[in-house]
Design a protein around this motif. Structure first.
Motif, mmCIF file in Angstrom:
data_model
loop_
_atom_site.group_PDB
_atom_site.id
_atom_site.type_symbol
_atom_site.label_atom_id
_atom_site.label_comp_id
_atom_site.label_asym_id
_atom_site.label_seq_id
_atom_site.Cartn_x
_atom_site.Cartn_y
_atom_site.Cartn_z
ATOM 1 N N GLN A 83 0.958 -1.269 -0.056
ATOM 2 C CA GLN A 83 -0.041 0.179 0.214
ATOM 3 C C GLN A 83 0.765 1.056 -0.083
ATOM 4 O O GLN A 83 1.761 1.486 0.725
ATOM 5 C CB GLN A 83 -0.962 0.110 1.398
ATOM 6 C CG GLN A 83 -1.992 -1.134 1.354
ATOM 7 C CD GLN A 83 -2.835 -0.960 0.195
ATOM 8 O OE1 GLN A 83 -3.332 0.157 -0.370
ATOM 9 N NE2 GLN A 83 -3.440 -2.188 -0.543
ATOM 10 N N PRO A 84 0.695 2.244 -0.799
ATOM 11 C CA PRO A 84 1.480 3.393 -1.154
ATOM 12 C C PRO A 84 1.432 4.350 0.262
ATOM 13 O O PRO A 84 0.623 4.158 1.107
ATOM 14 C CB PRO A 84 1.051 4.047 -2.147
ATOM 15 C CG PRO A 84 -0.464 3.489 -2.208
ATOM 16 C CD PRO A 84 -0.391 2.312 -1.698
ATOM 17 N N ALA A 85 2.536 5.298 0.344
ATOM 18 C CA ALA A 85 2.339 6.064 1.497
ATOM 19 C C ALA A 85 1.241 7.135 1.220
ATOM 20 O O ALA A 85 0.953 7.563 0.276
ATOM 21 C CB ALA A 85 3.638 6.829 1.411
ATOM 22 N N ARG A 86 0.721 7.516 2.501
ATOM 23 C CA ARG A 86 -0.739 8.372 2.706
ATOM 24 C C ARG A 86 -0.562 8.810 3.841
ATOM 25 O O ARG A 86 -0.391 8.178 4.833
ATOM 26 C CB ARG A 86 -1.848 7.754 2.097
ATOM 27 C CG ARG A 86 -2.267 6.640 3.114
ATOM 28 C CD ARG A 86 -3.435 5.759 2.440
ATOM 29 N NE ARG A 86 -4.140 4.849 3.153
ATOM 30 C CZ ARG A 86 -3.580 3.546 3.183
ATOM 31 N NH1 ARG A 86 -2.591 3.291 2.248
ATOM 32 N NH2 ARG A 86 -4.275 2.772 3.726
ATOM 33 N N ASP A 87 -1.237 10.065 4.272
ATOM 34 C CA ASP A 87 -1.601 10.921 5.342
ATOM 35 C C ASP A 87 -0.175 10.844 6.172
ATOM 36 O O ASP A 87 -0.490 10.723 7.429
ATOM 37 C CB ASP A 87 -2.695 10.108 5.847
ATOM 38 C CG ASP A 87 -4.079 10.266 5.327
ATOM 39 O OD1 ASP A 87 -3.917 11.025 4.684
ATOM 40 O OD2 ASP A 87 -5.024 10.047 5.891
ATOM 41 N N GLY A 88 0.861 11.015 5.632
ATOM 42 C CA GLY A 88 2.023 10.927 6.100
ATOM 43 C C GLY A 88 2.662 9.844 6.808
ATOM 44 O O GLY A 88 3.579 9.858 7.595
ATOM 45 N N THR A 89 2.005 8.459 6.347
ATOM 46 C CA THR A 89 2.576 7.484 6.797
ATOM 47 C C THR A 89 3.455 6.582 5.723
ATOM 48 O O THR A 89 3.092 6.893 4.442
ATOM 49 C CB THR A 89 1.328 6.594 7.235
ATOM 50 O OG1 THR A 89 0.453 6.230 6.139
ATOM 51 C CG2 THR A 89 0.535 6.874 8.433
#
Length: 586
Positions: free
Chosen positions: A209-215
């Protein structure tokens, strides 16, 4: 040592000073008090011992104000930034508060009254992207949770060196992520009917899963049948399993990391279907004081032999052996409950239909070196080609852990010998990947032994050793049951039913051999009622004829399922799915 009498004058002086301060500022507003505290903090910035109490004072003032104004919200954000080692400043229009670091910054768009319009996260060289999770936390004024999220971001970019080095390491991480996605999209054959489960268990690098929301980018690499069932019962979707965050970490030495993608477009693959990587040369890589990391969530108890294996895969990057090792069951118990491990442990596992099994782990036996390990939080590596092999080791260890955890519960008892259980078992270690379960059936005075070998995360083999009882087809049946449920107690229940149904016949049944042939071909979709009664073609297609004591129905569904994956499908425990969580196994 200072006596009480010597401390008394200082204590009295402090009380007098505090009383004077309270009187002096009794009529002052909160905003004036906050400005005074800030000025004191600026004057004492170089001395942590002086500023620490003042910082705590400001924190209490901020909490009292509850960020009910624009000034209050800005002050709270600045305090959080200071706590996490970030810079902060307000835009000239006083409508945006920036929380800044070397490789990222956070924009908090403010409205009158301290309300938050949007929160955006921007990485170095990239445009800001709205972060719904951070926005929700600030709108609900969950400042502690927001602060923890920022701390995760700071740790994500915890890289030594100057800004130029940090930028290169971050660039290497981005190119690694690109290659991981290329690997994940390579064509492959499906082994499990549920696409999500198949991707996790059989994908070359799991579910990425790609990086998102700073994660950071995440890799879901293992899911047990119980995880699947619990997810289905809760939401109708497959539950989450074990994950790893793809990050970077500091290193004492320099390692050659990629500074561009190492997989061509379109990818070239070898005979095993894996991509061909470009060699790490000076043109496509650079020596940097960092490594890539798989940050395991949750941390994984691992055998020492598996840890050494990962060191071999990563060419010595993960070379240090753990300083402290403990028996693997002890590590698993520490993760799940407060139960202590002394000379071993006895756990009572409740099963459906009010059945109870006792499982004993002798401490002396589990103390052998081959079954000792350590809790692993991160796995360092330097090349995208390491990831598939590392995930296979993590999956293998996860499968072994799930088997052992099925015998562990929070029901730890030091019971007397007269306590009644439906089955008493002793779990013993054998070779690195093999364990045995010693037990005695109700109608027998002889001990029996079930040997379980976890060859890898997809292949479990079982061998049942009983006096005056030999049935090799039964071994195959038990192996498929275990692979489907990944639970030793449920497998032991199936053994009891299967053996009793065969030994209870005084005269050989001519249909027995036929039924056994059907059983050996059927999928091991076994629940706790799996061997109780036959199913016909009119039943749900997820059910198959399982009984060896009933006549074979002419219209029985005996087709072999085209699904060799050991992970549970939706029909493994259909009655649990429809009736709620399998609480008896928690």
């Amino acid at each position: 040592m200072e006596s009480k009498s010597e401390r008394a004058p200082a204590s009295l002086k402090t009380k007098t000073l505090m009383s004077a301060l309270k009187t002096k500022y009794a009529d002052k507003s909160w905003n004036e008090t906050m400005q005074l505290v800030r000025r004191c903090m600026d004057k004492t910035r170089g001395d942590k011992r002086v500023s620490e109490p003042i910082t705590k004072c400001l924190e209490k003032i901020n909490e009292a104000l509850n960020a009910s104004s624009l000034t209050g919200m800005v002050s709270r954000l600045e305090m959080i930034a200071k706590q996490r080692g970030l810079g902060s400043h307000l835009s000239p229009t006083e409508t945006v508060c920036y929380l800044t670091a070397d490789l990222f910054y956070i924009e908090v768009l403010l409205l009158p009254g301290g309300r938050v319009e949007d929160v955006r996260a921007a990485h170095r060289g990239e445009a800001p992207v709205s972060s719904p999770s951070l926005l929700q936390l600030l709108r609900m004024k969950k400042f502690q949770e927001f602060s923890v999220k920022l701390d995760d971001l700071v740790s994500f970019y915890n890289i030594q060196g100057d800004g130029d080095v940090k930028a290169k390491v971050y660039s290497a991480l981005r190119h690694l992520e690109t290659d991981l996605f290329k690997i994940s999209h390579l064509p492959r054959s499906l082994r499990e009917s549920d696409l999500h489960v198949d991707l996790i268990m059989n994908g070359r690098i799991g579910n990425v899963q790609p990086a998102r929301d700073g994660t950071p980018t995440t890799v879901e690499y293992y899911i047990s049948p119980l995880d699947v069932l619990m997810g289905l019962s809760d939401t109708g979707d497959v539950g989450s399993g074990r994950m790893a965050l793809v990050m970077v970490g500091n290193s004492d030495g320099s390692h050659r990391l990629q500074i561009e993608s190492l997989i061509s477009s379109p990818p070239q693959v070898d005979s095993l279907g894996f991509p061909v990587f470009q060699p790490l040369t000076d043109s496509c890589s650079e020596l940097l004081p960092a490594t890539f990391l798989l940050k395991l969530q949750p941390p994984l108890p691992m055998l020492s032999s598996f840890i050494e294996n990962m060191g071999t895969i990563t060419d010595g990057v993960m070379s240090e052996k753990p300083l402290q090792v403990e028996p693997l069951p002890q590590l698993l118990i520490k993760q799940r409950s407060h139960i202590s491990w002394t000379d071993g442990i006895q756990c009572v596992v409740p099963l459906p239909a009010s059945e109870y099994h006792s499982y004993v782990f002798p401490g002396a036996e589990w103390g052998r070196e081959s079954w000792k390990g350590a809790l692993i939080h991160t796995v360092p590596f330097c090349h995208p080609g390491h990831v598939p092999a590392l995930l296979n080791v993590l999956r293998h260890q996860s499968a072994i852990n799930v088997l052992l955890e099925s015998c562990l519960s929070d029901h730890s008892h030091h019971m007397d010998a007269g306590s009644q259980f439906d089955l008493r078992c002793e779990v013993l270690p054998e070779s690195d990947h093999c364990l045995s379960v010693t037990f005695s059936l109700d109608d027998s005075n002889h001990l029996a032994v079930l040997e379980v070998t976890a060859e890898d995360s997809h292949q479990m083999s079982c061998r049942l050793l009983m006096p005056d009882f030999v049935d090799h087809k039964l071994d195959d049946y038990i192996s498929r049951v275990l692979m489907r449920c990944m639970s030793i107690p449920i497998t032991m229940r199936a053994i009891r039913k299967k053996v009793s149904s065969q030994t209870s016949r005084p005269v050989p049944d001519p249909e027995l051999s036929t039924a056994m042939e059907i059983t050996s071909c059927e999928p091991a979709s076994v629940s706790h009622e799996a061997v109780q009664e036959p199913r016909t073609a009119s039943s749900s297609p997820g059910y198959y004829l399982m009984s060896v004591s009933s006549p074979v129905a002419d219209n029985a569904n005996t087709d072999a399922v085209a699904n060799p994956s050991p992970c549970a499908s939706l029909a493994v425990y259909p009655h649990w799915v429809t009736s709620g969580l399998p609480a008896e196994l928690l």
